[in-house]
Motif scaffolding. Structure first.
Motif, PDB file in Angstrom:
ATOM      1  N   UNK A 637       5.186  -5.647   5.398  1.00  8.84           N
ATOM      2  CA  UNK A 637       4.482  -5.344   6.647  1.00  8.84           C
ATOM      3  C   UNK A 637       5.185  -4.228   7.415  1.00  8.84           C
ATOM      4  N   UNK A 638       6.150  -3.570   6.751  1.00  9.83           N
ATOM      5  CA  UNK A 638       6.791  -2.418   7.377  1.00  9.83           C
ATOM      6  C   UNK A 638       8.022  -2.749   8.178  1.00  9.83           C
ATOM      7  N   UNK A 639       8.442  -4.022   8.140  1.00  9.59           N
ATOM      8  CA  UNK A 639       9.629  -4.400   8.926  1.00  9.59           C
ATOM      9  C   UNK A 639      10.899  -4.072   8.152  1.00  9.59           C
ATOM     10  N   UNK A 640      11.975  -3.934   8.916  1.00 11.73           N
ATOM     11  CA  UNK A 640      13.304  -3.822   8.327  1.00 11.73           C
ATOM     12  C   UNK A 640      14.041  -5.118   8.639  1.00 11.73           C
ATOM     13  N   UNK A 641      14.716  -5.679   7.606  1.00 12.36           N
ATOM     14  CA  UNK A 641      15.415  -6.952   7.800  1.00 12.36           C
ATOM     15  C   UNK A 641      16.915  -6.724   7.714  1.00 12.36           C
ATOM     16  N   UNK A 642      17.614  -7.204   8.748  1.00 14.38           N
ATOM     17  CA  UNK A 642      19.071  -7.117   8.772  1.00 14.38           C
ATOM     18  C   UNK A 642      19.606  -8.532   8.606  1.00 14.38           C
ATOM     19  N   UNK A 643      20.336  -8.782   7.506  1.00  6.70           N
ATOM     20  CA  UNK A 643      20.893 -10.122   7.284  1.00  6.70           C
ATOM     21  C   UNK A 643      22.377 -10.096   7.615  1.00  6.70           C
ATOM     22  N   UNK A 729      22.383   2.843   7.717  1.00  7.95           N
ATOM     23  CA  UNK A 729      21.711   1.936   6.787  1.00  7.95           C
ATOM     24  C   UNK A 729      20.319   1.579   7.292  1.00  7.95           C
ATOM     25  N   UNK A 730      20.200   1.352   8.602  1.00  2.00           N
ATOM     26  CA  UNK A 730      18.883   1.041   9.171  1.00  2.00           C
ATOM     27  C   UNK A 730      17.955   2.248   8.993  1.00  2.00           C
ATOM     28  N   UNK A 731      18.480   3.440   9.258  1.00  2.09           N
ATOM     29  CA  UNK A 731      17.682   4.660   9.137  1.00  2.09           C
ATOM     30  C   UNK A 731      17.222   4.901   7.715  1.00  2.09           C
ATOM     31  N   UNK A 732      18.092   4.552   6.751  1.00  4.10           N
ATOM     32  CA  UNK A 732      17.736   4.777   5.346  1.00  4.10           C
ATOM     33  C   UNK A 732      16.760   3.731   4.820  1.00  4.10           C
ATOM     34  N   UNK A 733      16.555   2.661   5.605  1.00  3.41           N
ATOM     35  CA  UNK A 733      15.753   1.557   5.098  1.00  3.41           C
ATOM     36  C   UNK A 733      14.255   1.840   5.155  1.00  3.41           C
ATOM     37  N   UNK A 734      13.812   2.572   6.167  1.00  5.04           N
ATOM     38  CA  UNK A 734      12.373   2.861   6.248  1.00  5.04           C
ATOM     39  C   UNK A 734      12.131   4.199   6.933  1.00  5.04           C
ATOM     40  N   UNK A 735      11.054   4.874   6.550  1.00  7.92           N
ATOM     41  CA  UNK A 735      10.781   6.207   7.103  1.00  7.92           C
ATOM     42  C   UNK A 735      10.591   6.177   8.623  1.00  7.92           C
ATOM     43  N   UNK A 736       9.949   5.120   9.130  1.00 11.42           N
ATOM     44  CA  UNK A 736       9.701   5.094  10.572  1.00 11.42           C
ATOM     45  C   UNK A 736      11.006   5.000  11.346  1.00 11.42           C
ATOM     46  N   UNK A 737      11.918   4.132  10.831  1.00 12.94           N
ATOM     47  CA  UNK A 737      13.194   3.975  11.531  1.00 12.94           C
ATOM     48  C   UNK A 737      14.005   5.262  11.473  1.00 12.94           C
ATOM     49  N   UNK A 738      13.894   5.959  10.322  1.00 13.59           N
ATOM     50  CA  UNK A 738      14.659   7.188  10.154  1.00 13.59           C
ATOM     51  C   UNK A 738      14.334   8.146  11.303  1.00 13.59           C
ATOM     52  N   UNK A 739      13.037   8.209  11.625  1.00  9.45           N
ATOM     53  CA  UNK A 739      12.623   9.099  12.714  1.00  9.45           C
ATOM     54  C   UNK A 739      13.048   8.535  14.058  1.00  9.45           C
TER      55      UNK A 739
END
Lengths: 742, 194
Positions: A637-643, A729-739
């Motif tokens: 669903x486009x989320x990023x998960x931080x464990x 790491x968060x930025x590399x996880x999804x394109x939206x976060x990268x921006x």
């Protein structure tokens, strides 16, 4: 004679018994990740076994195993430097196969006393973590360990254990021992202080060449509670008990050095020393080469340099050992601290009800005779000091029984909490005018009554009650003084507690000295009822606070139940006015019944499980319960998960939270709607978490992973987090976060 | 000699008692075990002590046979053993107390692996001196004598038999300890054999 004969018989049969036990001990379930114990504590004072964090070798280039030693209660085994008489554990790996290197780790030791000798080691139980590097990855590893160690109490028994553990080829599933091995690994001193929030500040030499003193300073991100230091050097130098001066986040140790073989001069200048700082579960190791005058305490802490701070001599066991040098605080200074601490307690928020009761007693004396006022207040003073002496006796008793003691530990007892809440409720009801008691009515029956006034015993018990309520409060100077007392002898404990009592009673003492201050107040009248009602709110507030303590310590259900029962108590009193006088006699019975039920509540209701499955918000980061199965769906669903895997004993995990995850840009990022933060608590063994760690070939924590569309299998982060590493790491996880994050 | 007469009389009395009452009599002559040496265990029969030779600090060798004819008090210890170190000064005083008695010998047997150098440093530091000092770093003597924990103080009679031992620390300069040693010194070997 009979016991003597038995003892000798036991001695003779030790060897045979150990062999029988070795044969029969093989039946315990250990999923193949442990060797047998080499004996039984019924026959020998200590036993050992090899344990492994994994059931197989997998494709791991480093295997985590451990030597577990269990000792009969009271017996100790030793650190790599025993301090006094003793010798450290040693291992011979002769006969092992596919073993390249085995790195033996020493968890931070504790200081204890063996018949008057300060020694360093482990009491009752220890696991030595060992990192095994196999020669061929993926091939079985056969471990053959001959472990030599010493178990001492009133006798010393050199132990020798031959242990065998085979780690087969195949998957490296986590064993039941992974958690325990990692717990002890977390206690191994680190050299990078950032990992544990400790910092080495500097070291130098003081004193003379025939009586040199090594001065070592450390700082911490949080105030020190009970730091200790262990110094190791060349074998010809013996280090005595450290003396400590504490100033909040800074500590300076002064360690006397002498020649171990009786020479006059001590050759210490520039010698390589290894110092280990231990503070609770965290430990830092530093290498120093101290030079004469090589360290300026004043630059670090003017308070300590000028003789301030807290001096705690003779750490650990009480004893002579010449620890009362000029560097530490004198008992006189500590008593002044205690007096100040007691006085300051009067104006601290947790003493609200104390204040209100005091105010009430002051008001009650309005218009009275000065003599009456004086005796009444002196009785309260006596009550306060008597209660402190009772506390001191408790502390001495608990210390003698080997229990951990501290200020306000009784607040960890649910029954004590219920008792205090009940008392507060009764006082509040009394002040509301719901029922009339003379203060001692609860606790004393033969009070010496003055006409219409409160009895002397009443004053006395209100003083004692004041003390009890004040215990959860920690005022400045107070912990300092108590910390000092706890490390000293019985006399010091009583002296410090008495000084605290005098400090807390100081306003009473002043009024007793100048009773005119009170007698000039208006006579008790209707205005007093209003004052009482206002003050009773303070009592209720305290009861609510104690209920919140109970909710945290026992469970919300228990606290709510007790709260409801207290409302029942108030209602019973309130209804008394509307029922016939005859039935009124049932009121004390009803109150007693409710009280008994309240006391039974903590035992009847289940304790809440640690961190029940709910979202916990800390510093704007919302930690969701750990649910690895949900991760793929969240990513889709486009989320990023931080464990974030953590545990109470994992200091570096806590450091990561406080320094990185819960502050600044990282906290803001983790608070975003499109990032889900999951927290896995590994404080206690948990198969799901262990299995999850194992999927990354990890068997210990700290452990943090970021999942996203671009990193669906998870990107692991370094053990010691940095804001940069997390944000990248968060930025590399999804394109939206990268921006968004750039 | 007077003791043996008393002992002989005691045996006669015992036999007489047994004949008269048909009950086995416990004779009054037992070692005094009380106070700080209350953990001392007296054996029913002396156990022959090992005569394995051990090295002395001047490079020679010694065995318990060399002390035959004397009552030997032997202390098994090590510098790494706290309870041993603690009682060491009291053992030195015990040795001094019986220094003039030719029937008495005091021997210490160390289990230190660090050897004589370590022992010498220790003695210097504690300002102690024990002339009869033996090294048992390989446990050649400790094993056959079943010394598995420390400290142990054993008493060996004039015939080379161990008559009893105390496992764990004690105050060896106490009146009770001296009385116990004196009891075995006064004895000529008749104990436990009657």
């Amino acid at each position: 004679m009979k016991t003597n004969a038995l003892r000798f018989g036991r001695l003779l049969t030790l060897g045979l018994a150990a062999q029988i036990i070795a044969l029969t001990g093989a039946f315990a379930q250990t999923d193949g990740a442990a060797s047998d114990w080499d004996g039984s504590l019924d026959e020998v004072p200590a036993r050992a076994r090899l344990i492994a964090a994994t059931t197989g070798v997998g494709q791991l280039d480093e295997l985590r195993v451990g030597i577990e030693i269990e000792l009969e209660p009271g017996f100790k085994t030793y650190w790599r430097t025993p301090g006094g008489p003793g010798f450290p554990t040693s291992i011979d790996w002769e006969g092992s196969t596919n073993l390249d290197t085995a790195a033996f780790k020493w968890p931070a030791p504790t200081r204890f006393d063996v018949l008057g000798f300060d020694s360093f080691g482990y009491i009752d139980h220890v696991i030595f973590p060992i990192e095994i590097i196999p020669i061929e990855i993926g091939q079985p590893v056969q471990l053959r360990a001959n472990v030599g160690y010493l178990a001492c109490d009133d006798i010393c028994v050199p132990m020798s254990a031959d242990l065998t553990l085979d780690l087969p080829a195949g998957p490296a599933a986590p064993s039941q021992f992974a958690n325990q091995i990692d717990q002890f690994r977390a206690r191994v001193p680190v050299t990078d202080g950032v990992m544990v929030g400790l910092n080495f500040e500097g070291a130098g030499l003081q004193g003379t060449t025939d009586a040199p003193l090594v001065q070592i300073a450390f700082s911490a991100t949080e105030p020190f509670v009970s730091p200790d230091v262990f110094v190791e050097g060349p074998e010809e130098i013996f280090f005595g008990r450290p003396e400590m001066r504490l100033d909040g986040n800074t500590v300076v140790f002064t360690v006397p050095a002498e020649d171990a073989f009786g020479e006059e001069q001590v050759n210490i200048s520039g010698q390589p020393l290894r110092v280990t700082l231990v503070e609770g579960g965290r430990a830092l190791e530093a290498r120093i080469n101290p030079e004469w005058g090589g360290f300026d305490v004043a630059a670090l802490s003017p308070a300590i340099a000028s003789g301030g701070g807290v001096g705690i001599g003779g750490l650990g066991a009480a004893g002579a050992a010449g620890a009362t040098g000029a560097a530490g605080l004198s008992i006189f200074a500590v008593l002044v601290f205690a007096l100040l601490g007691g006085m300051i307690l009067n104006i601290f928020p947790c003493v609200l009800p104390v204040l209100s009761i005091k105010l009430l007693s002051v008001v009650g004396h309005g218009g009275g005779s000065t003599r009456e006022v004086r005796t009444g207040f002196l009785a309260s003073v006596a009550g306060i000091i008597a209660a402190f002496l009772v506390l001191a006796t408790l502390v001495v008793g608990l210390k003698a029984a080997g229990q951990t003691v501290g200020w306000g530990i009784q607040f960890q007892q649910p029954l004590f909490l219920v008792g205090m809440i009940l008392l507060l409720t009764l006082f509040a009801c009394n002040m509301w005018g719901l029922f009339e008691i003379r203060l001692p009515g609860l606790v004393s029956d033969t009070a010496v009554r003055h006409s219409g006034g409160t009895s002397l015993k009443g004053h006395f018990f209100s003083g004692s009650f004041t003390t009890l309520l004040a215990t959860p409060c920690t005022a400045p100077f107070l912990t300092t003084a108590i910390g000092f007392a706890l490390t000293r002898g019985i006399g010091e404990v009583y002296a410090v507690f008495t000084a605290l009592g005098v400090g807390l009673a100081m306003p009473f003492i002043l009024i007793a000295a100048f009773p005119k201050m009170v007698t000039k107040l208006p006579k008790p009248g209707p205005w007093m009822i209003t004052v009482k009602k206002v003050l009773s709110l303070a009592l209720v507030a305290t009861a609510v606070w104690l209920l919140s303590v109970m909710a945290a310590q026992v469970s919300l259900l228990t606290a709510s139940t007790v709260a409801a029962l207290m409302v029942v108590v108030a209602l019973i009193f309130a209804m008394r006015k509307f029922i016939p006088a005859r039935a009124g006699r049932a009121v004390p019975v009803a109150i007693a019944a409710v009280a008994i039920f309240a006391f039974a509540t903590p035992a009847l209701l289940p304790r809440s499980e640690v961190a029940s499955a709910g979202v916990e918000v800390r510093a704007e980061v919302a930690y969701q319960p750990f649910d690895p199965a949900a991760i793929p769906a969240l990513i889709s669903t486009g989320k990023v998960v931080f464990v974030h895997v953590t545990a109470d004993w994992c200091i570096t995990c806590k450091v990561n939270e406080k320094r990185v995850l819960e502050v600044g840009d990282v906290a803001s990022a983790l608070a975003r709607d499109d990032i889900v933060v999951m927290e896995a608590d590994w404080t206690r063994p948990n198969d799901d978490i262990a299995a999850y760690l194992a999927t990354f070939d990890r068997f210990g924590i700290p452990f943090d992973v970021v999942y996203g569309q671009d990193t669906p299998n998870g990107k692991t982060l370094p053990e010691l987090l940095t804001a940069n590493a997390v944000l990248t790491a968060l930025g590399n996880a999804s394109p939206t976060l990268r921006l968004a994050l750039n | 000699m007077r003791k043996s007469v008393i002992a002989g009389a005691g045996i006669l009395a015992a036999v007489a008692t047994m004949l008269l009452f048909e009950t086995p009599a416990a004779l009054a002559d037992v070692p005094p075990i009380s106070g700080s040496v209350q953990n001392f265990v007296a054996f029913d029969e002396p156990i022959p002590a090992s005569i394995i030779p051990l090295s002395t600090r001047d490079g020679g060798e010694q065995t318990f046979e060399d002390f035959r004819g004397k009552v030997v008090v032997v202390n098994f210890w090590a510098t790494w053993c706290g309870p041993c170190v603690r009682e060491m000064p009291t053992l030195a005083k015990l040795q001094e107390h019986f220094a003039d008695n030719d029937d008495f010998a005091f021997v210490i047997v160390s289990q230190d692996r660090g050897g004589w150098k370590e022992i010498a440093r220790f003695m210097k530091r504690l300002k102690l001196d024990f002339p009869n000092s033996l090294l048992d770093d390989k446990l050649k003597l400790s094993r056959p004598m079943q010394v598995r924990s420390l400290p142990v103080v054993a008493i060996i009679d004039r015939q080379g038999g161990e008559v009893g031992r105390l496992v764990g620390g004690a105050e060896w300069d106490s009146p009770e300890a001296i009385e116990l040693i004196q009891y075995y010194l006064d004895d000529d070997g008749g104990h436990g054999t009657s």
